[in-house]
Write an enzyme that holds these catalytic residues in place. Sequence first.
Site, PDB file in Angstrom:
ATOM      1  N   GLU A 185      39.219  45.210  39.451  1.00  6.07           N
ATOM      2  CA  GLU A 185      38.806  45.156  40.861  1.00  6.07           C
ATOM      3  C   GLU A 185      37.554  46.014  40.982  1.00  6.07           C
ATOM      4  OE1 GLU A 185      40.395  46.998  44.934  1.00  6.07           O
ATOM      5  OE2 GLU A 185      41.877  45.718  43.937  1.00  6.07           O
ATOM      6  N   CYS A 219      35.410  50.211  48.490  1.00  8.28           N
ATOM      7  CA  CYS A 219      34.924  48.971  47.881  1.00  8.28           C
ATOM      8  C   CYS A 219      34.822  47.851  48.901  1.00  8.28           C
ATOM      9  CB  CYS A 219      35.814  48.565  46.712  1.00  8.28           C
ATOM     10  SG  CYS A 219      37.500  48.117  47.179  1.00  8.28           S
TER      11      CYS A 219
END
Length: 417
Positions: A185, A219
């Site tokens: 990720e 993120c």
Amino acid sequence: MLLRAADLLEADFSRNRDSLALEVGAVRGWAEMNTAEAAATLREAAGLASSPLGSVLPSADPSGANLSLRTAAGVVLAIVPWNAPVVQSARSVAIALALGNTVILRPSELAPHAAGHLLADVLTRAGAPAGVVNVVTCSPSRSKELVASLVAEPAVRRVVFIGSTPVGRSIASVAGNALTPAVLELGGKNPTLVLSDADLDTAADRIVFAAFANSGQVCMSTDRVLVATSAFAELCERVAARAAALPVGDPRLDTTAVGPLITDAAAARFTSLAGDAVSRGARLLTGGSADGRYATPTVLTDVSPDSPLYSTEFFAPLVTRQPYADEPAMIAAANDTPYGLIASVLSSDPSRAWHLARSLRCGAVHVNGPSVGDEPHVPFGGLAASGYGRLGGIESVLTFTEQRTFYLHDTDVLPNP
């Protein structure tokens, strides 16, 4: 054990809040989110401990049967970042434990406690047997060597990495050579698209949250806002006013909305990126400066495509705005990036927003919500340079198990379906 750990995590909130503030600069709201979502993830994992892990399949042999089973993969290596440390460590290991794996937590060297020992401590106090939950830390100078050796270790059968794309590429290379499945990720260049019919007050509130939560060090943070030309000037004014009003300071104070950046280097990078964009013609609506690690929430427009800020994930309290005449141009701009993590579409017409959302090339889209946010039972992950694989719910079950097939011949153990 997982349910007890969730209870302990919530009971320890006051102590954990202080440690999160001191180690990673988390303000109260961010510490609350980390605690609540990590506890919810532990409880979700506990529920999955009784999920079906196989099926009986027909056989051409009337006296036989075929079994397809999922069994624990083995040792899971979870490499966890500093920015949302408790929830990310829980996402990386809770379901792995529920399915019978053991885990090695490798927290960021910037947050060895918050991204590693904090969760390991509550799991141990909740009853995790010795050797099931392990934490490995080191100095920054040894980090690359340590991570490479752990990923290459034959006993490690799954790798989860949450972090930057450049580091993710190197981990993928080592994991690929070892034939170890990995979930990556990685970074993003996340857009929020504001359509011409959007309520601008609501849009401004959601953008400010998505851009400046945890000082923009998420993120999922909105890096860029793509706005219908007719709404551009008014939205810029509202976002800039809200950004300028956010209290910046000591994360231990309840009144603080924006805490410090994680390192001096991060603060220097913030001022460099903002200053370079202005020197290339960008218009600064608010912010742009830093006092030590305390960066002011910053809003820019007219960022030149040749500016690093245009294409770089900046991980700081900074957001850009660009007007677009129509939706096709907006979609093209949103997809004009090697990343593909998350996006948001804001409109007063849910059907219109949903139609546009399906044209965006990214792993997740929030329709009429801020780009920052996920849920423990929902699969999450990116496309292209934002990584591959998914964590959350049934996808984590698939990630942390091996599929095995058993052909049973001449047996009355199971009937042929």
